[in-house]
Motif scaffolding. Structure first.
Motif, mmCIF file in Angstrom:
data_model
loop_
_atom_site.group_PDB
_atom_site.id
_atom_site.type_symbol
_atom_site.label_atom_id
_atom_site.label_comp_id
_atom_site.label_asym_id
_atom_site.label_seq_id
_atom_site.Cartn_x
_atom_site.Cartn_y
_atom_site.Cartn_z
ATOM 1 N N ARG A 19 0.826 -1.225 0.000
ATOM 2 C CA ARG A 19 0.000 0.000 0.000
ATOM 3 C C ARG A 19 0.853 1.266 0.000
ATOM 4 O O ARG A 19 0.401 2.331 -0.373
ATOM 5 C CB ARG A 19 -0.964 -0.005 1.190
ATOM 6 C CG ARG A 19 -2.123 -0.961 1.021
ATOM 7 C CD ARG A 19 -2.907 -1.145 2.291
ATOM 8 N NE ARG A 19 -2.187 -1.946 3.273
ATOM 9 C CZ ARG A 19 -2.659 -2.252 4.476
ATOM 10 N NH1 ARG A 19 -3.835 -1.793 4.855
ATOM 11 N NH2 ARG A 19 -1.955 -3.012 5.301
ATOM 12 N N ARG A 87 1.230 -11.781 7.829
ATOM 13 C CA ARG A 87 1.709 -11.244 9.113
ATOM 14 C C ARG A 87 1.619 -12.311 10.209
ATOM 15 O O ARG A 87 2.526 -12.458 11.031
ATOM 16 C CB ARG A 87 0.878 -10.016 9.489
ATOM 17 C CG ARG A 87 1.295 -9.376 10.809
ATOM 18 C CD ARG A 87 0.335 -8.252 11.189
ATOM 19 N NE ARG A 87 0.732 -7.582 12.427
ATOM 20 C CZ ARG A 87 0.487 -8.063 13.636
ATOM 21 N NH1 ARG A 87 -0.136 -9.219 13.806
ATOM 22 N NH2 ARG A 87 0.891 -7.394 14.709
ATOM 23 N N ASP A 107 4.150 -4.059 15.626
ATOM 24 C CA ASP A 107 4.453 -3.814 14.210
ATOM 25 C C ASP A 107 5.730 -2.978 14.091
ATOM 26 O O ASP A 107 5.836 -1.920 14.732
ATOM 27 C CB ASP A 107 3.316 -3.007 13.560
ATOM 28 C CG ASP A 107 2.011 -3.780 13.466
ATOM 29 O OD1 ASP A 107 2.064 -5.007 13.278
ATOM 30 O OD2 ASP A 107 0.943 -3.141 13.564
ATOM 31 N N ARG A 110 5.299 0.888 13.517
ATOM 32 C CA ARG A 110 4.649 1.786 14.484
ATOM 33 C C ARG A 110 5.741 2.374 15.378
ATOM 34 O O ARG A 110 5.883 1.977 16.542
ATOM 35 C CB ARG A 110 3.623 1.030 15.338
ATOM 36 C CG ARG A 110 2.355 0.632 14.605
ATOM 37 C CD ARG A 110 1.307 0.122 15.597
ATOM 38 N NE ARG A 110 0.183 -0.528 14.958
ATOM 39 C CZ ARG A 110 -0.939 0.100 14.596
ATOM 40 N NH1 ARG A 110 -1.074 1.396 14.810
ATOM 41 N NH2 ARG A 110 -1.913 -0.577 14.031
ATOM 42 N N ILE A 162 -7.765 -0.836 16.826
ATOM 43 C CA ILE A 162 -6.787 -1.648 17.569
ATOM 44 C C ILE A 162 -5.369 -1.403 17.045
ATOM 45 O O ILE A 162 -5.119 -1.406 15.841
ATOM 46 C CB ILE A 162 -7.160 -3.143 17.471
ATOM 47 C CG1 ILE A 162 -8.588 -3.373 17.997
ATOM 48 C CG2 ILE A 162 -6.148 -4.012 18.203
ATOM 49 C CD1 ILE A 162 -8.848 -2.946 19.429
ATOM 50 N N HIS A 163 -4.469 -1.195 17.993
ATOM 51 C CA HIS A 163 -3.055 -0.944 17.682
ATOM 52 C C HIS A 163 -2.205 -2.118 18.172
ATOM 53 O O HIS A 163 -2.718 -3.101 18.692
ATOM 54 C CB HIS A 163 -2.582 0.314 18.411
ATOM 55 C CG HIS A 163 -3.169 1.597 17.894
ATOM 56 N ND1 HIS A 163 -2.947 2.815 18.496
ATOM 57 C CD2 HIS A 163 -3.962 1.871 16.815
ATOM 58 C CE1 HIS A 163 -3.567 3.768 17.818
ATOM 59 N NE2 HIS A 163 -4.204 3.224 16.793
ATOM 60 N N THR A 164 -0.914 -1.938 18.059
ATOM 61 C CA THR A 164 0.043 -2.781 18.776
ATOM 62 C C THR A 164 0.866 -1.832 19.651
ATOM 63 O O THR A 164 0.904 -0.643 19.349
ATOM 64 C CB THR A 164 0.978 -3.567 17.826
ATOM 65 O OG1 THR A 164 1.796 -2.660 17.097
ATOM 66 C CG2 THR A 164 0.184 -4.445 16.874
ATOM 67 N N THR A 188 -6.348 -10.490 11.267
ATOM 68 C CA THR A 188 -5.530 -9.306 10.965
ATOM 69 C C THR A 188 -4.782 -8.797 12.196
ATOM 70 O O THR A 188 -3.991 -7.860 12.085
ATOM 71 C CB THR A 188 -6.385 -8.174 10.363
ATOM 72 O OG1 THR A 188 -7.523 -7.948 11.203
ATOM 73 C CG2 THR A 188 -6.844 -8.514 8.961
ATOM 74 N N ASP A 189 -5.056 -9.371 13.339
ATOM 75 C CA ASP A 189 -4.200 -9.067 14.497
ATOM 76 C C ASP A 189 -4.135 -10.313 15.383
ATOM 77 O O ASP A 189 -4.820 -11.313 15.118
ATOM 78 C CB ASP A 189 -4.666 -7.817 15.253
ATOM 79 C CG ASP A 189 -5.858 -8.066 16.166
ATOM 80 O OD1 ASP A 189 -6.574 -9.075 15.970
ATOM 81 O OD2 ASP A 189 -6.076 -7.253 17.075
ATOM 82 N N LYS A 212 0.226 3.331 12.313
ATOM 83 C CA LYS A 212 0.924 2.299 11.531
ATOM 84 C C LYS A 212 1.250 2.947 10.198
ATOM 85 O O LYS A 212 0.338 3.346 9.460
ATOM 86 C CB LYS A 212 0.030 1.068 11.334
ATOM 87 C CG LYS A 212 0.722 -0.041 10.547
ATOM 88 C CD LYS A 212 0.052 -1.393 10.752
ATOM 89 C CE LYS A 212 -1.255 -1.489 10.041
ATOM 90 N NZ LYS A 212 -1.133 -1.450 8.563
HETATM 91 C C1 LIG Z 1 -2.089 -5.603 13.951
HETATM 92 C C2 LIG Z 1 -2.614 -4.298 13.440
HETATM 93 O O1 LIG Z 1 -1.588 -3.350 13.355
HETATM 94 C C3 LIG Z 1 -3.648 -3.781 14.406
HETATM 95 O O2 LIG Z 1 -4.173 -2.600 13.910
HETATM 96 C C4 LIG Z 1 -3.243 -4.442 12.084
HETATM 97 O O3 LIG Z 1 -4.406 -5.202 12.177
HETATM 98 C C5 LIG Z 1 -2.328 -4.975 11.028
HETATM 99 O O4 LIG Z 1 -3.088 -5.091 9.857
HETATM 100 P P1 LIG Z 1 -2.524 -5.052 8.415
HETATM 101 O O5 LIG Z 1 -3.559 -5.767 7.611
HETATM 102 O O6 LIG Z 1 -1.242 -5.796 8.461
HETATM 103 O O7 LIG Z 1 -2.434 -3.629 8.025
#
Ligand SMILES: C[C@](O)(CO)[C@H](O)COP(=O)(O)O
Ligand SMILES: Nc1ccn([C@@H]2O[C@H](COP(=O)(O)OP(=O)(O)OP(=O)(O)O)[C@@H](O)[C@H]2O)c(=O)n1
Length: 234
Positions: A19, A87, A107, A110, A162-164, A188-189, A212
């Motif tokens: 992206r 991931r 991540d 981040r 949601i973050h990491t 996705t997480d 992110k």
């Molecule tokens: C894990 C994450 O950063 C939480 O917001 C996110 O889901 C990662 O997603 P991505 O699909 O790899 O962008």
């Protein structure tokens, strides 16, 4: 420092950054002359709470990452391992190298996560079993059909982005990954995988600045954040 207060961290950095659309993977783009992922690693490396860090990268990037880790004096990066296609697979490969009872997954893209928030997330996990950083959403969110029509509006008061980092007991997270893999489930997480095992996950309020870095405009915001950080420390 006992086991409960000494955590392992998996930093995932094996994505392609499609992206972002740059030739260089986004996690290795330079911010203030330093790769983004090194900024991220520095935050964790400086925290007394952190005992070890496992960095997950593309197989072809291991050597240059090792060089940067050396150059920037990161002491806690115990291993650099190759990631997987998704991931989720990258996280699992990192988990296999962690030796602490508690683990956080973060991540590599981040870099603006704050040590106080990391600490709060870990403390909450120690109390409840699992915790993630997150922020309340600011926009109104809609469910939209494939044909572009609105199908409904969830109540914003219960929606969080949601973050990491996300913090877990290592044995729980490993089991959650193994179950997901066996079921062909891709989340996705990491908390999704733990939730589906029936383990409750707590949300800890983080910061909107813990972005992110995903698309080109995020780089402009990142440059602004770095400048602001530099001005603050002067
Ligand atoms: C894990 C994450 O950063 C939480 O917001 C996110 O889901 C990662 O997603 P991505 O699909 O790899 O962008
Ligand atoms: N197979 C993968 C995919 C992603 N990640 C990492 O997971 C984090 C969050 O993923 P995301 O922002 O989606 O990164 P990419 O997958 O690289 O981006 P894109 O989806 O745009 O290709 C990033 O640090 C990324 O390097 C990973 O380690 N292994």
């Amino acid at each position: 420092m006992d086991n409960q207060n000494s955590v392992g961290v998996v930093v995932v950095s094996a994505g392609k950054g499609s992206r972002m659309g740059t030739r260089e993977s986004k996690q290795y783009l330079l911010m203030d002359d330093k790769p983004i992922v090194i900024h991220t690693l520095e935050v964790f490396d400086r925290m007394p709470l952190v005992r070890e860090i496992v960095l997950v990268t593309g197989a072809e990037d291991i050597e240059r990452c090792a060089g940067w880790i050396d150059r920037y004096g990161l002491r806690k990066v115990a291993k650099i391992v190759p990631g997987g296609k998704e991931r989720q697979q990258s996280v699992y490969k990192g988990l296999l190298e962690i030796s602490t009872e508690w683990v956080m997954v973060h991540d590599g893209v981040r870099p603006f996560v704050e040590p106080e928030r990391i600490e709060a997330c870990h403390q909450k996990a120690l109390l409840t079993g699992a915790a993630v950083l997150a922020v309340p959403v600011k926009d109104t969110i809609k469910w939209v059909s494939g044909s572009g029509m609105i199908e409904g509006t969830p109540d914003r008061r219960s929606l969080w982005a949601i973050h990491t980092p996300q913090a877990f007991r290592l044995s729980d997270l490993k089991k959650a990954h193994e179950l997901a893999e066996a079921d062909g489930f891709v989340g996705t997480d990491d908390s999704m995988l733990v939730e589906r095992m029936g383990i409750p996950v707590a949300v800890v309020e983080g910061s909107y600045t813990n972005i992110k870095i995903t698309t080109p405009e995020d780089l402009e915001y990142a440059a602004f954040m770095l400048k602001r950080r530099g001005e603050k420390s002067r």
